[in-house]
Design an enzyme around this catalytic site. Structure first.
Site, PDB file in Angstrom:
ATOM      1  N   CYS A   8      -4.678   8.865   1.951  1.00 51.51           N
ATOM      2  CA  CYS A   8      -3.777   7.830   2.452  1.00 51.51           C
ATOM      3  C   CYS A   8      -2.601   8.524   3.139  1.00 51.51           C
ATOM      4  O   CYS A   8      -2.629   9.736   3.350  1.00 51.51           O
ATOM      5  CB  CYS A   8      -3.328   6.878   1.345  1.00 51.51           C
ATOM      6  SG  CYS A   8      -2.215   7.575   0.100  1.00 51.51           S
ATOM      7  N   ASN A  11      -0.017  10.037  -0.231  1.00 51.53           N
ATOM      8  CA  ASN A  11      -0.663  10.552  -1.442  1.00 51.53           C
ATOM      9  C   ASN A  11       0.190  10.314  -2.687  1.00 51.53           C
ATOM     10  O   ASN A  11       0.198  11.117  -3.604  1.00 51.53           O
ATOM     11  CB  ASN A  11      -1.033  12.034  -1.279  1.00 51.53           C
ATOM     12  CG  ASN A  11      -1.961  12.567  -2.350  1.00 51.53           C
ATOM     13  OD1 ASN A  11      -1.825  13.715  -2.767  1.00 51.53           O
ATOM     14  ND2 ASN A  11      -2.906  11.789  -2.817  1.00 51.53           N
ATOM     15  N   CYS A  13       0.483   6.646  -3.680  1.00 48.25           N
ATOM     16  CA  CYS A  13       0.110   5.298  -4.131  1.00 48.25           C
ATOM     17  C   CYS A  13      -1.408   5.107  -4.088  1.00 48.25           C
ATOM     18  O   CYS A  13      -2.089   5.273  -5.089  1.00 48.25           O
ATOM     19  CB  CYS A  13       0.797   4.213  -3.285  1.00 48.25           C
ATOM     20  SG  CYS A  13       2.586   4.117  -3.474  1.00 48.25           S
ATOM     21  N   ARG A  14      -1.934   4.753  -2.916  1.00 49.28           N
ATOM     22  CA  ARG A  14      -3.335   4.333  -2.822  1.00 49.28           C
ATOM     23  C   ARG A  14      -4.342   5.438  -3.124  1.00 49.28           C
ATOM     24  O   ARG A  14      -5.258   5.229  -3.924  1.00 49.28           O
ATOM     25  CB  ARG A  14      -3.614   3.754  -1.430  1.00 49.28           C
ATOM     26  CG  ARG A  14      -2.872   2.467  -1.172  1.00 49.28           C
ATOM     27  CD  ARG A  14      -3.048   1.999   0.242  1.00 49.28           C
ATOM     28  NE  ARG A  14      -2.420   2.947   1.161  1.00 49.28           N
ATOM     29  CZ  ARG A  14      -2.545   2.902   2.477  1.00 49.28           C
ATOM     30  NH1 ARG A  14      -3.295   1.976   3.044  1.00 49.28           N
ATOM     31  NH2 ARG A  14      -1.923   3.776   3.235  1.00 49.28           N
ATOM     32  N   SER A  15      -4.213   6.595  -2.478  1.00 47.07           N
ATOM     33  CA  SER A  15      -5.244   7.619  -2.692  1.00 47.07           C
ATOM     34  C   SER A  15      -5.227   8.178  -4.114  1.00 47.07           C
ATOM     35  O   SER A  15      -6.302   8.378  -4.696  1.00 47.07           O
ATOM     36  CB  SER A  15      -5.186   8.725  -1.634  1.00 47.07           C
ATOM     37  OG  SER A  15      -3.957   9.412  -1.634  1.00 47.07           O
ATOM     38  N   ASP A 128      -1.401  -1.431   1.500  1.00 45.43           N
ATOM     39  CA  ASP A 128      -0.434  -0.401   1.134  1.00 45.43           C
ATOM     40  C   ASP A 128       0.688  -1.022   0.312  1.00 45.43           C
ATOM     41  O   ASP A 128       1.519  -1.769   0.836  1.00 45.43           O
ATOM     42  CB  ASP A 128       0.137   0.263   2.383  1.00 45.43           C
ATOM     43  CG  ASP A 128       0.954   1.508   2.069  1.00 45.43           C
ATOM     44  OD1 ASP A 128       1.366   1.687   0.898  1.00 45.43           O
ATOM     45  OD2 ASP A 128       1.173   2.304   2.997  1.00 45.43           O
TER      46      ASP A 128
END
Length: 159
Positions: A8, A11, A13-15, A128
Site C-alpha cells: 500500500c 505500509n 494501515c492496509r498492507s 484507505d
C-alpha cells in the site's frame, strides 16, 4: 514456499493489516510453513532515517479486536528486487499498482495484482482508512481479499 507481499502507500494501515490477517488465516489452517508473508510501502512517507513507523494505532486496534497481533511490524519500502523474490505482489488500490509497476519495472499481471480482484471485484480498491477513518470497513475488505486469495491458491492446486 509461497511468498506474498502486500503493498500500500505507507505500509502502516492496509498492507500490514493484510499481512497479519493472511498470516492468521494460514496459521489457523495449519499451513503457515508453506508461506512467507510480508508487506511494504510504495512511498517513504512513513520511513524516517531508515526506520519505518509502526502500524498505525487504529489499524493495530482493529486487528486486535479480531485477536490478531502485529507487534514489531514497521514500515518498509518496496524494492525492485522484491518482484523477483515474491511470487505475488498484491496492491490495495490502483495507485499502488501504478507505483508498483514503476518501481519494479513490471506490469500488472503475472505477479502484480489488485487484492479485491481475487474476490471477483475487478477494479475494486481496498478502502484507505487513513482518509476514511473506517478501519472496520478496511478490515472487511482485507478479509474478503485474503479469503479469496487462499481460495484462488486452492483452485490452482498451490495449497
Amino acid at each position: 514456499m509461497i511468498r506474498v507481499l502486500f503493498v500500500c502507500h505507507g505500509n502502516i494501515c492496509r498492507s500490514p493489516m493484510a499481512e497479519f490477517v493472511l498470516k492468521d488465516m494460514v496459521a489457523k489452517r495449519g499451513i503457515a510453513e508453506q508461506f512467507e508473508i510480508a508487506s511494504a510501502a510504495t512511498s517513504t512517507e512513513e520511513i524516517w532515517n531508515g526506520v519505518g513507523n509502526p502500524v498505525y494505532p487504529p489499524a493495530r486496534a482493529e486487528l486486535a479486536k479480531h485477536g490478531i497481533s502485529c507487534d514489531g511490524k514497521r514500515a518498509v519500502q518496496l524494492k525492485a528486487s522484491d518482484y523477483d523474490y515474491y511470487d505475488y505482489l498484491i496492491g490495495m488500490d490502483n495507485m499502488n499498482i501504478r507505483n508498483m509497476e514503476r518501481m519494479t519495472n513490471h506490469k500488472k499481471g503475472e505477479k502484480i495484482a489488485l487484492m479485491l480482484e481475487y474476490a471477483g471485484l475487478v477494479g475494486s480498491e481496498c478502502q484507505d482508512p487513513w482518509y476514511s477513518g473506517s478501519f472496520d470497513v478496511t478490515y472487511r475488505d482485507v478479509v474478503a481479499g485474503c479469503t479469496a486469495f487462499l481460495e484462488y491458491l486452492e483452485k490452482e492446486g498451490k495449497i
